[in-house]
Design a protein around this motif. Sequence first.
Motif, short mmCIF file in Angstrom:
data_model
loop_
_atom_site.label_atom_id
_atom_site.label_comp_id
_atom_site.label_asym_id
_atom_site.label_seq_id
_atom_site.Cartn_x
_atom_site.Cartn_y
_atom_site.Cartn_z
N ASN A 1 0.87 -1.19 0.05
CA ASN A 1 0.15 -0.06 -0.09
C ASN A 1 0.92 1.42 -0.07
OD1 ASN A 1 0.82 -0.59 2.77
ND2 ASN A 1 -0.84 0.92 3.37
N VAL A 2 2.04 1.20 0.51
CA VAL A 2 3.10 2.35 0.58
C VAL A 2 3.55 2.43 -0.80
CG1 VAL A 2 4.95 3.21 1.70
CG2 VAL A 2 3.36 2.18 3.14
N VAL A 3 3.71 1.47 -1.41
CA VAL A 3 4.49 1.58 -2.71
C VAL A 3 3.26 2.13 -3.79
CG1 VAL A 3 5.05 0.47 -4.85
CG2 VAL A 3 5.97 -0.22 -2.57
N LYS A 4 2.15 1.93 -3.57
CA LYS A 4 0.84 2.14 -4.22
C LYS A 4 0.73 3.64 -3.91
CE LYS A 4 -1.68 -1.95 -5.04
NZ LYS A 4 -2.85 -2.81 -4.56
N MET A 5 0.90 4.16 -2.81
CA MET A 5 0.68 5.36 -2.49
C MET A 5 1.76 6.36 -2.93
SD MET A 5 1.53 7.77 0.70
CE MET A 5 2.76 6.56 1.05
N ILE A 6 3.01 5.89 -3.00
CA ILE A 6 4.25 6.62 -3.68
C ILE A 6 3.99 6.72 -5.18
CG2 ILE A 6 6.64 6.44 -4.00
CD1 ILE A 6 6.80 5.17 -1.22
N SER A 7 3.80 5.66 -5.88
CA SER A 7 3.35 5.51 -7.10
C SER A 7 2.35 6.69 -7.41
CB SER A 7 3.29 4.19 -7.69
OG SER A 7 4.12 3.37 -7.43
N TYR A 8 1.28 6.76 -6.93
CA TYR A 8 0.25 7.48 -7.06
C TYR A 8 0.66 8.95 -7.02
CZ TYR A 8 -4.10 10.17 -6.91
OH TYR A 8 -5.24 11.08 -6.95
N GLN A 9 1.57 9.44 -6.00
CA GLN A 9 2.11 10.72 -5.91
C GLN A 9 3.04 11.02 -6.59
OE1 GLN A 9 3.35 11.40 -1.83
NE2 GLN A 9 1.37 11.13 -0.86
N LYS A 10 3.76 10.18 -7.25
CA LYS A 10 4.66 10.40 -8.21
C LYS A 10 4.09 10.67 -9.68
CE LYS A 10 8.79 8.25 -10.60
NZ LYS A 10 8.27 8.48 -12.06
N ALA A 11 3.17 10.01 -9.77
CA ALA A 11 2.36 10.18 -11.10
C ALA A 11 1.67 11.71 -10.89
CB ALA A 11 1.10 9.31 -11.25
N GLN A 12 1.31 12.22 -9.87
CA GLN A 12 0.64 13.47 -9.41
C GLN A 12 1.67 14.49 -10.04
OE1 GLN A 12 -1.19 13.04 -5.71
NE2 GLN A 12 -3.11 13.66 -6.58
N LEU A 13 3.03 14.36 -9.38
CA LEU A 13 4.05 15.18 -9.41
C LEU A 13 4.44 15.38 -11.03
CD1 LEU A 13 5.86 14.90 -6.22
CD2 LEU A 13 4.14 16.53 -6.58
N LEU A 14 4.51 14.24 -11.80
CA LEU A 14 4.76 14.11 -13.11
C LEU A 14 3.80 15.03 -14.10
CD1 LEU A 14 6.49 12.87 -15.31
CD2 LEU A 14 5.20 11.17 -15.46
N ASP A 15 2.64 15.02 -13.71
CA ASP A 15 1.77 16.01 -14.20
C ASP A 15 2.25 17.48 -14.19
OD1 ASP A 15 -0.04 14.06 -14.87
OD2 ASP A 15 -1.61 14.27 -13.48
N ASP A 16 2.67 17.80 -13.05
CA ASP A 16 3.24 19.04 -12.80
C ASP A 16 4.36 19.33 -13.43
OD1 ASP A 16 1.19 19.83 -10.95
OD2 ASP A 16 2.39 19.44 -9.03
N LEU A 17 5.37 18.54 -13.46
CA LEU A 17 6.64 18.54 -14.43
C LEU A 17 6.26 18.99 -15.90
CD1 LEU A 17 9.47 18.35 -14.96
CD2 LEU A 17 9.36 15.80 -15.10
N ASN A 18 5.34 17.84 -16.46
CA ASN A 18 4.70 18.05 -17.66
C ASN A 18 4.32 19.51 -17.81
OD1 ASN A 18 5.74 15.61 -18.56
ND2 ASN A 18 3.96 14.55 -17.89
N HIS A 19 3.52 20.10 -17.01
CA HIS A 19 2.90 21.43 -17.24
C HIS A 19 3.93 22.25 -17.32
CE1 HIS A 19 -0.49 24.05 -17.32
NE2 HIS A 19 0.23 24.74 -16.40
N VAL A 20 4.74 22.28 -16.43
CA VAL A 20 6.15 23.20 -16.22
C VAL A 20 6.75 23.08 -17.51
CG1 VAL A 20 8.23 24.00 -15.23
CG2 VAL A 20 6.19 23.26 -13.96
#
Length: 169
Positions: free
Chosen positions: A143-162
């Motif tokens: 469950n921690v790996v899933k949470m980390i993966s989900y957060q990483k994907a959210q931050l990837l959206d920010d990187l792509n937007h920038v």
Amino acid sequence: MIIKNELHDNAPEEQQRFYTEEEKEKIVGVLNNLVQINNDRIEGYGHAEESTEDVDLKVLFNRMMSKSQILNVVLSEEVLKYSGKPTESTTLLGKAFRVWMDLKATLTGKDRKAILESCEFGEEAAQETYADAIKDSEFLPVNVVKMISYQKAQLLDDLNHVKFLREKN
């Protein structure tokens, strides 16, 4: 000493697990690294927001700071579940980067593209930190790996937007 992991109290029997103090310390260490990188994002976007006059960037940076604050709440709750103490610090790289970002903003006259380049650098560092956490996940609960993966994907959206905004300039 083995202590029951409260995180899995409501999980099916086969998913419940006991963690040693050493295992819990490793899990807390990984989670606190992610807390630190989000602290870097919060401070970095605070600096970026102050460094621009562009209203659209101010709104974007404020949204990104808020996102990291929310991510930190989730991460900190996980740290506490493993008997750890959430860190309030930032990384040394993040501190050095903010000083460099301030200098760059001064030298470039608050240039939009330069600010976005700095933000892109910070976002890439966040992606790398999250990737490292996932790479070292053999001892992390699923469950921690899933949470980390989900957060990483959210931050990837920010990187792509920038990146999109930087390339547009």
